[in-house]
Design a protein around this motif. Structure first.
Motif, mmCIF file in Angstrom:
data_model
loop_
_atom_site.group_PDB
_atom_site.id
_atom_site.type_symbol
_atom_site.label_atom_id
_atom_site.label_comp_id
_atom_site.label_asym_id
_atom_site.label_seq_id
_atom_site.Cartn_x
_atom_site.Cartn_y
_atom_site.Cartn_z
ATOM 1 N N LYS A 55 0.884 -1.166 0.000
ATOM 2 C CA LYS A 55 0.000 0.000 0.000
ATOM 3 C C LYS A 55 0.920 1.214 0.000
ATOM 4 O O LYS A 55 1.599 1.486 0.997
ATOM 5 C CB LYS A 55 -0.903 -0.011 1.224
ATOM 6 C CG LYS A 55 -1.809 -1.234 1.315
ATOM 7 C CD LYS A 55 -2.596 -1.222 2.618
ATOM 8 C CE LYS A 55 -3.446 -2.475 2.750
ATOM 9 N NZ LYS A 55 -4.196 -2.504 4.048
ATOM 10 N N LEU A 56 0.958 1.928 -1.105
ATOM 11 C CA LEU A 56 2.020 2.892 -1.381
ATOM 12 C C LEU A 56 1.525 4.331 -1.369
ATOM 13 O O LEU A 56 0.549 4.675 -2.029
ATOM 14 C CB LEU A 56 2.629 2.576 -2.757
ATOM 15 C CG LEU A 56 3.661 3.566 -3.314
ATOM 16 C CD1 LEU A 56 4.929 3.558 -2.476
ATOM 17 C CD2 LEU A 56 3.979 3.236 -4.772
ATOM 18 N N ILE B 252 5.684 -6.231 -10.172
ATOM 19 C CA ILE B 252 5.178 -5.926 -8.822
ATOM 20 C C ILE B 252 3.800 -5.283 -8.931
ATOM 21 O O ILE B 252 3.599 -4.323 -9.675
ATOM 22 C CB ILE B 252 6.152 -4.999 -8.076
ATOM 23 C CG1 ILE B 252 7.474 -5.719 -7.823
ATOM 24 C CG2 ILE B 252 5.543 -4.521 -6.764
ATOM 25 C CD1 ILE B 252 8.562 -4.836 -7.293
ATOM 26 N N GLU B 253 2.847 -5.824 -8.182
ATOM 27 C CA GLU B 253 1.506 -5.262 -8.117
ATOM 28 C C GLU B 253 1.326 -4.540 -6.781
ATOM 29 O O GLU B 253 1.787 -5.008 -5.747
ATOM 30 C CB GLU B 253 0.450 -6.355 -8.248
ATOM 31 C CG GLU B 253 0.495 -7.091 -9.580
ATOM 32 C CD GLU B 253 -0.590 -8.143 -9.664
ATOM 33 O OE1 GLU B 253 -1.616 -8.002 -8.958
ATOM 34 O OE2 GLU B 253 -0.408 -9.116 -10.411
ATOM 35 N N VAL B 254 0.635 -3.414 -6.830
ATOM 36 C CA VAL B 254 0.351 -2.680 -5.596
ATOM 37 C C VAL B 254 -1.110 -2.868 -5.238
ATOM 38 O O VAL B 254 -1.977 -2.918 -6.107
ATOM 39 C CB VAL B 254 0.684 -1.184 -5.744
ATOM 40 C CG1 VAL B 254 2.165 -0.975 -5.973
ATOM 41 C CG2 VAL B 254 -0.130 -0.545 -6.846
ATOM 42 N N GLU B 255 -1.384 -3.002 -3.930
ATOM 43 C CA GLU B 255 -2.776 -3.133 -3.488
ATOM 44 C C GLU B 255 -3.526 -1.833 -3.694
ATOM 45 O O GLU B 255 -4.647 -1.805 -4.186
ATOM 46 C CB GLU B 255 -2.824 -3.561 -2.025
ATOM 47 C CG GLU B 255 -4.235 -3.769 -1.496
ATOM 48 C CD GLU B 255 -4.252 -4.345 -0.105
ATOM 49 O OE1 GLU B 255 -5.243 -4.093 0.619
ATOM 50 O OE2 GLU B 255 -3.292 -5.049 0.279
ATOM 51 N N ASN B 256 -2.897 -0.743 -3.301
ATOM 52 C CA ASN B 256 -3.403 0.579 -3.664
ATOM 53 C C ASN B 256 -2.235 1.553 -3.606
ATOM 54 O O ASN B 256 -1.249 1.327 -2.899
ATOM 55 C CB ASN B 256 -4.570 1.035 -2.770
ATOM 56 C CG ASN B 256 -4.181 1.186 -1.324
ATOM 57 O OD1 ASN B 256 -3.404 2.075 -0.969
ATOM 58 N ND2 ASN B 256 -4.707 0.329 -0.461
ATOM 59 N N ALA B 257 -2.349 2.606 -4.381
ATOM 60 C CA ALA B 257 -1.262 3.581 -4.477
ATOM 61 C C ALA B 257 -1.844 4.972 -4.629
ATOM 62 O O ALA B 257 -2.875 5.172 -5.276
ATOM 63 C CB ALA B 257 -0.353 3.256 -5.663
ATOM 64 N N LYS B 258 -1.150 5.926 -4.029
ATOM 65 C CA LYS B 258 -1.587 7.318 -4.104
ATOM 66 C C LYS B 258 -0.376 8.223 -4.272
ATOM 67 O O LYS B 258 0.627 8.077 -3.569
ATOM 68 C CB LYS B 258 -2.359 7.699 -2.833
ATOM 69 C CG LYS B 258 -2.821 9.151 -2.789
ATOM 70 C CD LYS B 258 -3.582 9.408 -1.503
ATOM 71 C CE LYS B 258 -4.044 10.842 -1.376
ATOM 72 N NZ LYS B 258 -4.787 11.066 -0.109
ATOM 73 N N GLN C 269 -2.459 4.538 6.833
ATOM 74 C CA GLN C 269 -3.072 3.448 6.080
ATOM 75 C C GLN C 269 -2.120 2.796 5.076
ATOM 76 O O GLN C 269 -2.521 1.881 4.358
ATOM 77 C CB GLN C 269 -4.301 3.968 5.331
ATOM 78 C CG GLN C 269 -3.987 5.132 4.386
ATOM 79 C CD GLN C 269 -5.225 5.723 3.768
ATOM 80 O OE1 GLN C 269 -5.962 5.032 3.061
ATOM 81 N NE2 GLN C 269 -5.486 6.998 4.049
ATOM 82 N N TYR C 270 -0.857 3.223 5.048
ATOM 83 C CA TYR C 270 0.071 2.726 4.032
ATOM 84 C C TYR C 270 1.186 1.880 4.655
ATOM 85 O O TYR C 270 1.627 2.133 5.778
ATOM 86 C CB TYR C 270 0.677 3.890 3.242
ATOM 87 C CG TYR C 270 -0.358 4.657 2.455
ATOM 88 C CD1 TYR C 270 -0.817 4.176 1.235
ATOM 89 C CD2 TYR C 270 -0.899 5.842 2.952
ATOM 90 C CE1 TYR C 270 -1.788 4.867 0.515
ATOM 91 C CE2 TYR C 270 -1.873 6.531 2.243
ATOM 92 C CZ TYR C 270 -2.311 6.032 1.024
ATOM 93 O OH TYR C 270 -3.273 6.713 0.323
ATOM 94 N N THR C 271 1.640 0.879 3.896
ATOM 95 C CA THR C 271 2.771 0.051 4.323
ATOM 96 C C THR C 271 4.095 0.622 3.841
ATOM 97 O O THR C 271 5.142 0.303 4.398
ATOM 98 C CB THR C 271 2.626 -1.380 3.782
ATOM 99 O OG1 THR C 271 2.628 -1.350 2.329
ATOM 100 C CG2 THR C 271 1.342 -2.025 4.261
ATOM 101 N N ASP C 272 4.045 1.439 2.786
ATOM 102 C CA ASP C 272 5.263 1.983 2.182
ATOM 103 C C ASP C 272 5.070 3.459 1.876
ATOM 104 O O ASP C 272 4.091 3.847 1.221
ATOM 105 C CB ASP C 272 5.609 1.228 0.890
ATOM 106 C CG ASP C 272 5.979 -0.218 1.151
ATOM 107 O OD1 ASP C 272 7.192 -0.503 1.224
ATOM 108 O OD2 ASP C 272 5.072 -1.053 1.287
#
Length: 393
Positions: A31-32, A60-66, A140-143
Motif C-alpha cells: 500500500k504505497l 510488482i503489483e500494488v494493493e493501492n497507491a496514491k 493506512q500505508y505500508t510503504d
C-alpha cells in the motif's frame, strides 16, 4: 549519551536502486504513498519514470497507491520556469495514474511583509499545517516514499523530520527503526552541478522554523548557554547566509562550517571557501581548523559526522549548563538529508536535556535557472531506506 540510531543503514545509488525496490516489494502487494513536489526541477520526472518502469519490469503489483503532489506557492519564477512547473505536474499525474490515484496538497511559501514578527509566525504555521496534513495520511500505508527531487529545502526537511517523528516516537527503543514494519524511503535525483546553477535570490525578511525545532532560540532558560553554529555551505547562498548571521548568530558563537569533500568536483570545497571567505573567515574570524568536511554523495556519512560533532559540543558544555546548537542547511540535497537525520537524532526528547537545537531558515522568494541547464541534467538516483522491515531485530 545520545544514541546514534542509524548505526546500520540501507543506502543505494545508481543501478543498485532498482535491486532494492525488487527486494523490498517482491512477494507482497504494498500500500504505497508516493510524496513528490510539483516544481520546475525535471529530476522528479526521471526518478518517477525509473521507479514505475522497475515495478513493471519485475511484475510488482500494488494493493493501492496514491501520489500526493505537493504544490508550493508564492515564489517568483520566470515564465519559462512557470511553464516547466506546470508541465512537470501534468507529466507526473500521467505517469502515476497507471498504478493509482493523485491528490494535490498546496503548501504556501511566505510572502514579504513589513511586520516581520507576525509574518514569521504565519510562515511557520503554514508549513506546520502542511506537514500535519501529510502525516495524517500515512497510517493506512505500508510503504511511504518521499521524493525530494523537486521540493524546496525547507519543505522536504520539514516532511523528513515530521514523518520520522510520527514513525519513531521513541528514538531510544532498540527496535525504533522497525517502525511497526512501515517502510519509509527517501528518493533523490542528485546532480550537485545543477544544484550549484540554481540561484536563490531575495531571501525572505522572515525566518521559517522547521517544525519541531522552532522554539530553541527563544527559550529563556537557555539564553546564556554557549552558541554553536553549523552552516552547511553550498553555492550561491550568500544572501541567505548573511541574513542568518545578521539576525540569528551571536558574535561569540562557535562556528563550524561544513563543506563537501570528497566531491565530484575535486575543487568544490576550495571554491566554497573562496566564495564565503570574506563573510566567514575574515569578518567573523572563523578558524580553518573548525571546518568540517563530509562526503558530497553519502548522506549517512554527513549524518554521522554532524551527529558526533553536535554530541561532542553537548558533552563539552555540560558544566556550563548546556548549549544551543543551530544548523543552517544550504548545500546539495544529499548533504541536506544527512543534516536532517542528524538533527532528528539530536532533537531533545525530554525537559531535562542539556541542549537545544534550532534550524532557522530564510527561504528565498526567487529561484532562477535556465531551461537548458535543467534539461541538460543527468541525475543519479539515490535511495535512503530509513525505517521498516529491513531493520527488524
Amino acid at each position: 549519551m545520545t544514541q546514534m540510531i542509524w548505526q546500520q543503514y540501507v543506502y543505494r545509488r545508481g543501478n543498485e536502486v532498482p535491486e532494492l525496490w525488487d527486494s523490498l516489494f517482491k512477494k507482497r502487494k504494498p500500500k504505497l504513498l508516493y510524496i513528490a513536489g510539483q516544481g520546475f526541477d525535471v529530476r522528479v520526472i526521471k526518478v518517477m519514470e525509473k521507479f514505475l518502469s522497475t515495478l513493471d519490469e519485475v511484475g510488482i503489483e500494488v494493493e493501492n497507491a496514491k501520489l500526493l503532489l505537493i504544490e508550493v506557492n508564492g515564489y517568483e519564477l520566470s515564465d519559462e520556469l512557470k511553464k516547466q512547473t506546470e508541465e512537470n505536474g501534468k507529466q507526473l499525474e500521467a505517469l502515476f495514474s497507471s498504478i493509482g490515484s493523485i491528490s494535490r496538497l498546496p503548501i504556501g511559501a511566505p510572502e514579504s511583509s513589513d511586520d516581520d514578527e507576525e509574518n514569521d509566525a504565519t510562515a511557520t504555521q503554514i508549513l506546520t499545517a502542511g506537514v500535519r496534513s501529510v502525516i495524517a495520511q500515512i497510517d493506512q500505508y505500508t510503504d511511504i516514499i518521499l521524493d525530494v527531487s523537486s521540493l524546496p529545502r525547507v519543505v522536504y526537511l520539514s516532511l523528513l523530520v515530521g514523518i520520522l517523528g510520527k514513525l519513531i516516537p521513541d528514538k531510544n527503543k532498540p527496535d525504533a527503526l522497525y517502525a511497526n514494519g512501515i517502510n519509509f524511503q527517501v528518493l533523490v535525483g542528485e546532480d550537485p552541478n545543477l544544484d550549484g546553477q540554481i540561484k536563490s535570490e531575495d531571501p525572505s525578511n522572515e525566518f521559517i522554523n522547521i517544525p519541531g525545532f522552532s522554539s530553541a532560540l527563544n527559550l529563556e532558560s537557555a539564553r546564556d548557554w554557549p552558541f554553536v553554529w553549523f552552516p552547511v555551505l553550498g553555492e550561491n547562498r550568500s544572501g541567505q547566509l548573511d541574513k542568518i548571521i545578521s539576525e540569528k548568530v551571536q558574535g561569540n558563537a562557535e562556528v563550524c562550517p561544513v563543506l563537501p569533500h570528497p566531491s565530484k568536483n575535486p575543487r568544490r570545497a576550495d571554491s566554497l571557501i573562496l566564495e564565503y571567505r570574506e563573510t566567514l573567515f575574515e569578518r567573523m574570524g572563523v578558524a580553518t581548523t573548525n571546518v568540517m568536511y563530509t562526503h558530497e554523495a553519502h548522506p549517512f556519512e554527513t549524518y554521522r559526522q554532524m551527529f558526533k560533532a553536535m554530541e561532542r559540543y553537548r558533552i563539552s558544555f555540560q558544566l556550563l549548563g548546556g548549549c544551543r546548537l543551530v544548523v543552517t542547511p544550504l548545500s546539495s540535497k544529499l548533504m541536506t538529508l544527512g543534516v536532517g537525520l542528524a538533527c532528528f537524532n539530536m532533537k531533545p526528547q525530554g525537559q531535562d536535556e542539556n541542549h537545544v537545537l534550532a534550524i532557522p531558515y530564510s527561504e528565498p522568494h526567487r529561484y532562477s535557472v535556465t531551461g537548458a541547464e535543467l534539461k541538460a541534467s543527468k541525475p543519479e538516483i539515490f535511495s535512503l531506506l530509513l525505517t521498516g522491515s529491513a531493520y527488524e531485530a
